[in-house]
Design an enzyme around this catalytic site. Structure first.
Site, PDB file in Angstrom:
ATOM      1  N   TYR A 170       1.627  -2.374   4.696  1.00  0.00           N
ATOM      2  CA  TYR A 170       1.462  -0.922   4.757  1.00  0.00           C
ATOM      3  C   TYR A 170       2.870  -0.342   4.681  1.00  0.00           C
ATOM      4  O   TYR A 170       3.590  -0.322   5.678  1.00  0.00           O
ATOM      5  CB  TYR A 170       0.776  -0.529   6.064  1.00  0.00           C
ATOM      6  CG  TYR A 170      -0.646  -1.010   6.146  1.00  0.00           C
ATOM      7  CD1 TYR A 170      -1.581  -0.552   5.230  1.00  0.00           C
ATOM      8  CD2 TYR A 170      -1.065  -1.914   7.115  1.00  0.00           C
ATOM      9  CE1 TYR A 170      -2.894  -0.983   5.276  1.00  0.00           C
ATOM     10  CE2 TYR A 170      -2.378  -2.351   7.173  1.00  0.00           C
ATOM     11  CZ  TYR A 170      -3.282  -1.883   6.245  1.00  0.00           C
ATOM     12  OH  TYR A 170      -4.592  -2.306   6.281  1.00  0.00           O
ATOM     13  N   ARG A 183     -15.918   3.377   3.721  1.00  0.00           N
ATOM     14  CA  ARG A 183     -16.709   4.509   4.154  1.00  0.00           C
ATOM     15  C   ARG A 183     -15.807   5.743   4.243  1.00  0.00           C
ATOM     16  O   ARG A 183     -16.170   6.830   3.882  1.00  0.00           O
ATOM     17  CB  ARG A 183     -17.320   4.227   5.531  1.00  0.00           C
ATOM     18  CG  ARG A 183     -18.227   5.351   5.983  1.00  0.00           C
ATOM     19  CD  ARG A 183     -18.495   5.300   7.470  1.00  0.00           C
ATOM     20  NE  ARG A 183     -17.326   5.626   8.262  1.00  0.00           N
ATOM     21  CZ  ARG A 183     -17.340   5.749   9.569  1.00  0.00           C
ATOM     22  NH1 ARG A 183     -18.445   5.547  10.243  1.00  0.00           N
ATOM     23  NH2 ARG A 183     -16.234   6.048  10.230  1.00  0.00           N
ATOM     24  N   PRO A 233      -0.663   9.017  -1.474  1.00  0.00           N
ATOM     25  CA  PRO A 233      -0.192  10.116  -2.319  1.00  0.00           C
ATOM     26  C   PRO A 233       0.693  11.073  -1.518  1.00  0.00           C
ATOM     27  O   PRO A 233       0.245  11.606  -0.498  1.00  0.00           O
ATOM     28  CB  PRO A 233      -1.484  10.821  -2.740  1.00  0.00           C
ATOM     29  CG  PRO A 233      -2.567   9.841  -2.481  1.00  0.00           C
ATOM     30  CD  PRO A 233      -2.121   9.014  -1.324  1.00  0.00           C
ATOM     31  N   GLU A 292       0.832  -1.210   0.000  1.00  0.00           N
ATOM     32  CA  GLU A 292       0.000   0.000   0.000  1.00  0.00           C
ATOM     33  C   GLU A 292       0.870   1.265   0.000  1.00  0.00           C
ATOM     34  O   GLU A 292       1.885   1.345   0.684  1.00  0.00           O
ATOM     35  CB  GLU A 292      -0.885   0.037   1.260  1.00  0.00           C
ATOM     36  CG  GLU A 292      -1.793   1.250   1.262  1.00  0.00           C
ATOM     37  CD  GLU A 292      -2.359   1.582   2.626  1.00  0.00           C
ATOM     38  OE1 GLU A 292      -3.443   1.090   2.932  1.00  0.00           O
ATOM     39  OE2 GLU A 292      -1.714   2.348   3.377  1.00  0.00           O
ATOM     40  N   TYR A 293       0.448   2.264  -0.792  1.00  0.00           N
ATOM     41  CA  TYR A 293       1.127   3.571  -0.844  1.00  0.00           C
ATOM     42  C   TYR A 293       0.105   4.676  -0.651  1.00  0.00           C
ATOM     43  O   TYR A 293      -1.081   4.475  -0.927  1.00  0.00           O
ATOM     44  CB  TYR A 293       1.799   3.784  -2.200  1.00  0.00           C
ATOM     45  CG  TYR A 293       2.827   2.742  -2.537  1.00  0.00           C
ATOM     46  CD1 TYR A 293       4.136   2.882  -2.122  1.00  0.00           C
ATOM     47  CD2 TYR A 293       2.472   1.607  -3.266  1.00  0.00           C
ATOM     48  CE1 TYR A 293       5.091   1.918  -2.424  1.00  0.00           C
ATOM     49  CE2 TYR A 293       3.417   0.638  -3.570  1.00  0.00           C
ATOM     50  CZ  TYR A 293       4.717   0.801  -3.142  1.00  0.00           C
ATOM     51  OH  TYR A 293       5.650  -0.148  -3.428  1.00  0.00           O
TER      52      TYR A 293
END
Ligand SMILES: Cc1cc2nc3c(=O)[nH]c(=O)nc-3n(C[C@H](O)[C@H](O)[C@H](O)COP(=O)(O)OP(=O)(O)OC[C@H]3O[C@@H](n4cnc5c(N)ncnc54)[C@H](O)[C@@H]3O)c2cc1C
Ligand SMILES: NC(=O)c1ccc[n+]([C@@H]2O[C@H](COP(=O)([O-])OP(=O)(O)OC[C@H]3O[C@@H](n4cnc5c(N)ncnc54)[C@H](O)[C@@H]3O)[C@@H](O)[C@H]2O)c1
Length: 627
Positions: free
Chosen positions: A278, A114, A27, A24-25
């Site tokens: 992560y 959500r 911005p 996962e990255y």
């Protein structure tokens, strides 16, 4: 590259009985960071992750950038990419825009969420928007049929808003029943909790893959702050293992990797199909974990050897470490990209891909409360204003001097935090405490500092860093707010101080400085290593930081008073007029950074003859220590 649904890829991996991993990255905050993230994505491509995913900033704050990075990752870097999409502040029309854009750029994978609320706010469904992730999943299925593979979030320890874990799992099942293909979990450090969660999910008929989310520990302070804020359970043995090494950043990182390898082995034995990392946009720890698990070959690792990086000319740029965020744990967690390459780096390099936004959902959507929200009282002031008194900062200020006294009380230890400082002054400031109190009482409102150090053992309890057998150095540094009048007087004074460099900027962006370059303010000499330069003062980072610094003053302090109150008017006026200034005394041997302030308070407009003015005269200084 032809894109594929991740669920089909997982199925293929299952058939060949090989575990997968994914990254996962988020911005990055600056365009330079984005450029460097592309480089990093390109390098991490060699590890052959099954997919990568790009987060959606809290409240949609990064939506355009998320779309852009997801598109480039998919089409330019050739990585199977999953885009996060949240319901926060998103009317259906914008959700359709994002999904159409994703579809037209070939992205086939969406993590439907959500979302967390924007910073400092509670989560609210907007008019014409969705209330829960399940509604978003249902909508995607209705409008786009089977085009997208949809994943959803699962919470082994229960979601922070949920009434019970059982109920949370029922809602998770609703998401799967609505059409989700697989689940990625929130991070955790207790594998037993994950395994129980999976078993409970299976018992209620959730049969899709449940992929554990794993975050390698990068720094002790970051880990403790993050797990405390997000209320993630940490088994006692992990805290016991960290305790003796907590001051040695390199050892903490190594332990983080070892722990991750152990956890991953346990999870793979338990039967998970893959591991979701992560990465916090960092690559080194994840690379080491994959190596530890023997999931990557030496060929895949070799391009990351130090000499290869050096040949690519990346070394210099990765050594830059601006000092400004050192007191901000949330920023600190989100922006500690530089720690990846340099274990002693303190704060994110604005060019690093790990230089992120403030919103980090890994904190469980928790925003540290404004000044006094934990113990607010409503009261009536002498001027008749009904206000919320942030007890934490003392009485509601009625004059600028009252505000000065709040800052001074923090430095003397009577107030435990300020909007910019989550914890009391550190041991490092012990010898300059009195001077800081003096500065604050006189209207130089400090928020960050370091004393000069001319060579102390790196293991020194008060000033050391970086492990054993080193010698460390620091230039004196002070960062503060000051009125426009005091700012001009200081700048005038500094014209006679060639060893002092400064940057000043007000909220509107009017900036004044006597230096352009990047200024090293902390460095260390360690056996067999080049000079390590973990902290710098840098103009570009300062300009990014100033927005945050002024915003904190407003959101964490002035906005806690009613709009028409004296305190609110006073603080807002200071926020709009005062300058944020940092000064560095480059004479780390015998400078005295406090002299200029004493002189100004005593109405001297220029230095008589100080070490800072000519750079050579030796003087007794209270803020310099030597070996
Ligand atoms: C893998 C992962 C990735 C993430 N990525 C991002 C990101 O990119 N950007 C971001 O802003 N956040 C992200 N988050 C954080 C996430 O958006 C927040 O935790 C958010 O508060 C909950 O999102 P959700 O999709 O799990 O919500 P939901 O599944 O909708 O659940 C939200 C809460 O409502 C409850 N609930 C669900 N349905 C109902 C119902 N019908 N009635 C009553 N209560 C109900 C649940 O128990 C839970 O407490 C991520 C989280 C994870 C685990
Ligand atoms: N100190 C270093 O040079 C250094 C170098 C590399 C790594 N580290 C590591 O970084 C982490 C944090 O280090 P740190 O000690 O620099 O962080 P910190 O957050 O304690 O540092 C902030 C500095 O500013 C001072 N300060 C805070 N509020 C202030 C205010 N209102 N006015 C004036 N001064 C104020 C603090 O007392 C402290 O000296 C630790 O894990 C440490 O090991 C530190």
């Amino acid at each position: 590259m032809t894109s594929m649904k991740i669920i089909d890829k997982i199925q293929k991996k299952k058939e060949s009985n090989t575990p997968f991993y994914s990254f996962e990255y988020f911005p990055p905050k600056t365009m330079e960071g984005v450029q460097n993230l592309y480089d990093r994505l390109g390098r991490m491509l060699l590890f052959e992750p099954l997919f990568i995913d790009i987060t959606w900033g809290a409240g949609g704050s990064t939506s355009a950038l998320t779309l852009e990075i997801a598109e480039k990752a998919q089409n330019v870097c050739g990585l199977e990419t999953m885009m996060h999409l949240t319901c926060t502040n998103m009317p259906v029309s914008e959700i359709i825009y994002a999904l159409d854009k994703a579809k037209s750029t070939g992205i086939r994978n969406i993590l439907a969420l959500r979302g967390d609320p924007p910073r400092g706010e509670e989560w609210k469904k907007i008019e014409g928007g969705f209330a829960y992730a399940a509604d978003l999943v249902r909508f995607i299925r209705e409008k786009y049929g089977d085009y997208f593979c949809i994943s959803v979030a699962g919470y082994p320890e229960g979601h922070s808003d949920c009434v019970s874990k059982e109920e949370d799992i029922r809602y998770l099942k609703e998401k799967v029943d609505a059409g989700a293909d697989f689940i990625i979990t929130q991070l955790f450090y207790d594998c037993d909790i994950f395994c129980e969660f999976v078993e409970k999910c299976r018992s209620v008929g959730i049969n899709c893959p449940i992929i554990p989310g794993i975050m390698p520990i990068q720094t002790y302070a970051g880990f403790v702050r993050m797990t405390t804020l997000s209320k993630t359970k940490v088994p006692q043995y992990i805290m016991d293992n960290l305790e003796p090494i907590k001051d040695n950043d390199e050892e903490v990182k190594k332990y983080g990797v070892r722990l991750c390898v152990e956890m991953s082995k346990r999870l793979l034995d338990f039967g998970v199909e893959g591991l979701h990392f992560y990465t916090l946009n960092l690559e080194r720890s994840v690379r080491k974990v994959l190596k530890g698990l023997q999931l990557v070959t030496p060929d895949q690792l070799s391009p990351f050897l130090p000499w290869a990086q050096s040949a690519a000319g990346n070394r210099l740029k990765e050594e830059v470490r601006p000092i400004f965020w050192q007191n901000r744990p949330r920023s600190y967690i989100a922006r500690t990209g530089s720690w990846d390459e340099f274990p002693n780096g303190r704060w994110g390099d604005y060019r690093s891909p790990a230089f992120g936004d403030l919103s980090d959902y890994h904190l469980g959507g928790v925003t540290p409360p404004p000044g006094g929200s934990a113990n607010n009282n409503t009261t009536t002031t002498t001027t008749g204003d009904s206000v919320v008194v942030p007890n934490i900062y003392g009485d509601s200020p009625q004059s600028e001097q009252d505000v000065y006294n709040v800052f001074a009380s923090y430095c003397s230890g009577n107030i435990k935090r300020l909007p910019w400082n989550d914890s009391p002054l550190s041991l490092e400031s012990e010898n300059i405490k009195e001077q800081l109190v003096f500065l604050n009482k006189n209207g130089f409102l400090t928020i960050n500092s370091q004393p000069a150090i001319n060579g102390l053992p790196s293991t020194d309890k008060q000033h050391g860093w970086g492990g054993k057998n080193g010698i460390v150095y620091k230039k004196a540094y002070i960062e503060f707010f000051a009125s426009p009048e005091n700012t001009l007087k200081l700048i005038e004074y500094f014209k006679k101080c060639p060893m002092i460099t400064y940057h000043a900027v007000n909220r509107k962006g009017d900036s004044k400085t006597n230096t352009k370059g990047t200024n090293a303010v902390t460095w260390g000499i360690f056996p067999g290593k080049e000079i390590i330069q973990p902290t710098v003062v840098d103009h570009n980072s300062f300009m990014v930081w100033k927005d945050e610094a002024f915003a904190l003053w407003e959101t964490q302090w002035s906005s806690t008073y009613s709009p028409s109150s004296t305190s609110r008017t006073l603080l807002d006026s200071m926020i709009n007029n005062y300058y944020l200034i940092n000064i560095v005394d480059n004479n780390f041997i015998n400078g005295n950074i406090f002299q200029s302030f004493t002189d100004l308070v005593n109405n001297l407009s220029s230095p008589v003859l100080s070490s800072s003015s000519n750079g050579i005269q030796s003087s007794t200084t209270s803020n310099t220590a030597s070996i």
